[in-house]
Design a protein around this motif. Structure first.
Motif, PDB file in Angstrom:
ATOM      1  N   GLY A 281     -51.727 -76.868  23.642  1.00  0.00           N
ATOM      2  CA  GLY A 281     -50.613 -75.827  23.513  1.00  0.00           C
ATOM      3  C   GLY A 281     -50.171 -75.425  24.988  1.00  0.00           C
ATOM      4  N   TYR A 282     -49.309 -74.369  24.675  1.00  0.00           N
ATOM      5  CA  TYR A 282     -48.589 -73.501  26.100  1.00  0.00           C
ATOM      6  C   TYR A 282     -49.777 -73.031  27.050  1.00  0.00           C
ATOM      7  N   ASP A 283     -50.627 -72.294  26.217  1.00  0.00           N
ATOM      8  CA  ASP A 283     -51.500 -71.612  26.977  1.00  0.00           C
ATOM      9  C   ASP A 283     -52.584 -72.481  27.453  1.00  0.00           C
TER      10      ASP A 283
ATOM     11  N   GLY B  36     -49.154 -83.398  25.115  1.00  0.00           N
ATOM     12  CA  GLY B  36     -49.529 -84.626  24.890  1.00  0.00           C
ATOM     13  C   GLY B  36     -51.299 -84.913  24.715  1.00  0.00           C
ATOM     14  N   PHE B  37     -51.522 -86.131  24.369  1.00  0.00           N
ATOM     15  CA  PHE B  37     -52.970 -86.228  24.075  1.00  0.00           C
ATOM     16  C   PHE B  37     -53.389 -87.410  24.940  1.00  0.00           C
ATOM     17  N   ILE B  38     -54.698 -87.679  25.212  1.00  0.00           N
ATOM     18  CA  ILE B  38     -55.104 -88.623  25.843  1.00  0.00           C
ATOM     19  C   ILE B  38     -56.106 -89.565  24.996  1.00  0.00           C
ATOM     20  N   PRO B  39     -55.596 -90.946  24.603  1.00  0.00           N
ATOM     21  CA  PRO B  39     -56.573 -91.873  23.911  1.00  0.00           C
ATOM     22  C   PRO B  39     -57.785 -92.038  24.362  1.00  0.00           C
ATOM     23  N   PHE B  40     -58.608 -92.608  23.649  1.00  0.00           N
ATOM     24  CA  PHE B  40     -60.128 -92.939  24.268  1.00  0.00           C
ATOM     25  C   PHE B  40     -60.057 -93.614  25.428  1.00  0.00           C
TER      26      PHE B  40
ATOM     27  N   SER C 218     -57.023 -71.721  31.490  1.00  0.00           N
ATOM     28  CA  SER C 218     -56.584 -70.669  30.436  1.00  0.00           C
ATOM     29  C   SER C 218     -56.479 -71.450  28.984  1.00  0.00           C
ATOM     30  N   GLY C 219     -56.723 -70.881  27.916  1.00  0.00           N
ATOM     31  CA  GLY C 219     -56.732 -71.494  26.764  1.00  0.00           C
ATOM     32  C   GLY C 219     -57.962 -72.054  26.421  1.00  0.00           C
ATOM     33  N   SER C 220     -57.716 -73.342  25.827  1.00  0.00           N
ATOM     34  CA  SER C 220     -58.907 -74.052  25.489  1.00  0.00           C
ATOM     35  C   SER C 220     -58.567 -75.695  25.474  1.00  0.00           C
ATOM     36  N   ALA C 221     -59.492 -76.617  25.684  1.00  0.00           N
ATOM     37  CA  ALA C 221     -59.274 -77.953  25.187  1.00  0.00           C
ATOM     38  C   ALA C 221     -60.436 -78.744  24.213  1.00  0.00           C
ATOM     39  N   THR C 222     -59.588 -79.500  23.462  1.00  0.00           N
ATOM     40  CA  THR C 222     -60.528 -80.079  22.507  1.00  0.00           C
ATOM     41  C   THR C 222     -60.711 -81.368  22.637  1.00  0.00           C
ATOM     42  N   TYR C 223     -62.039 -82.114  22.848  1.00  0.00           N
ATOM     43  CA  TYR C 223     -62.362 -83.429  23.165  1.00  0.00           C
ATOM     44  C   TYR C 223     -63.203 -84.179  22.018  1.00  0.00           C
TER      45      TYR C 223
ATOM     46  N   GLU D  39     -43.857 -82.419  29.960  1.00  0.00           N
ATOM     47  CA  GLU D  39     -44.409 -81.402  28.940  1.00  0.00           C
ATOM     48  C   GLU D  39     -43.371 -81.202  27.891  1.00  0.00           C
ATOM     49  N   LYS D  40     -42.039 -81.122  28.420  1.00  0.00           N
ATOM     50  CA  LYS D  40     -40.928 -80.808  27.415  1.00  0.00           C
ATOM     51  C   LYS D  40     -40.896 -82.113  26.451  1.00  0.00           C
ATOM     52  N   TYR D  41     -40.955 -83.114  27.133  1.00  0.00           N
ATOM     53  CA  TYR D  41     -40.771 -84.442  26.428  1.00  0.00           C
ATOM     54  C   TYR D  41     -41.935 -84.396  25.151  1.00  0.00           C
ATOM     55  N   TYR D  42     -43.167 -84.196  25.469  1.00  0.00           N
ATOM     56  CA  TYR D  42     -44.366 -84.205  24.899  1.00  0.00           C
ATOM     57  C   TYR D  42     -44.205 -83.124  23.509  1.00  0.00           C
ATOM     58  N   LYS D  43     -43.702 -82.017  24.085  1.00  0.00           N
ATOM     59  CA  LYS D  43     -43.652 -80.798  23.146  1.00  0.00           C
ATOM     60  C   LYS D  43     -42.728 -81.441  21.895  1.00  0.00           C
ATOM     61  N   ASN D  44     -41.343 -81.998  22.398  1.00  0.00           N
ATOM     62  CA  ASN D  44     -40.315 -82.342  21.528  1.00  0.00           C
ATOM     63  C   ASN D  44     -40.781 -83.481  20.811  1.00  0.00           C
TER      64      ASN D  44
END
Length: 204
Positions: free
Chosen positions: A121-123, A70-74, A87-92, A21-26
């Motif tokens: 994001g973080y949440d 990060g993101f997940i390709p198709f 927690s939070g949300s996820a957009t697909y 997650e640190k890598y994806y964030k940066n």
């Protein structure tokens, strides 16, 4: 050795940033290198990754936390996949349609559902549960045959079906469901931690 966890410790584990997650964030736009080696197939003129979770011997169900940032390709999966938004949300993007899952929502994907997940994001804590197809069939075969879940299950376990269905449960922050997933996650991490401690003791 048994290690016991409470809700506070569970959230500490879930929200602590992993190295990935640190890598994806940066590195915005990056994604798991396992996708580079995943097989692909052409579906409706589009190249889609085929993801196959690796189960341990005698394992029929597997749980993991999705990496944030990060993101997940198709892609499609080779097994039934349940996703719970802790927690939070996820957009697909699912079958060409934008779908937003919010905290407490549960989505059950049949295999062959084409989807991509946008950067989180973080949440945004999402739990994935993978199940071997036979396990899912046996687990739900007692469901009342008049409700929508039963209809989904019937189509899921039919081999001639195209397996492109998914079903979303908007739980509206139902406390019983949230508590159930808390218990499931606590049991999972307790077992994982206890086995780790035991293995360290054996090496001493």
């Amino acid at each position: 050795y048994t290690w016991y966890m409470d809700k506070k410790e569970l959230e500490k584990i879930l929200f602590e940033l992993t190295e990935k997650e640190k890598y994806y964030k940066n590195n915005p736009g990056s994604y798991s290198n396992r996708y580079d080696s995943a097989p692909c197939k052409q579906i409706n003129g589009q190249e889609i990754m085929v993801l196959e979770p690796v189960f341990k011997p005698n394992q029929s169900i597997m749980l993991r936390k999705d990496s944030r940032y990060g993101f997940i390709p198709f892609s499609i999966y080779t097994c039934i996949n349940i996703q719970y938004i802790y927690s939070g949300s996820a957009t697909y993007w699912i079958n060409g349609k934008e779908i937003v899952l919010n905290q407490g929502d549960i989505c059950i994907f049949d295999r062959n559902v084409i989807r991509s997940k946008m950067r989180s994001g973080y949440d945004d804590i999402m739990i994935q549960i993978y199940m071997k197809n036979d396990y899912f069939k046996n687990a739900v075969q007692t469901v009342n045959d008049r409700n929508i879940l039963a209809q989904f299950v019937a189509e899921t376990i039919t081999e001639c079906n195209n397996h492109e269905n998914y079903i979303i449960f908007r739980t509206n922050h139902n406390k019983k469901i949230a508590d159930l997933f808390d218990q499931l996650l606590i049991a999972y991490f307790e077992d994982k931690k206890s086995k780790f401690i035991e293995s360290k003791k054996l090496k001493q």
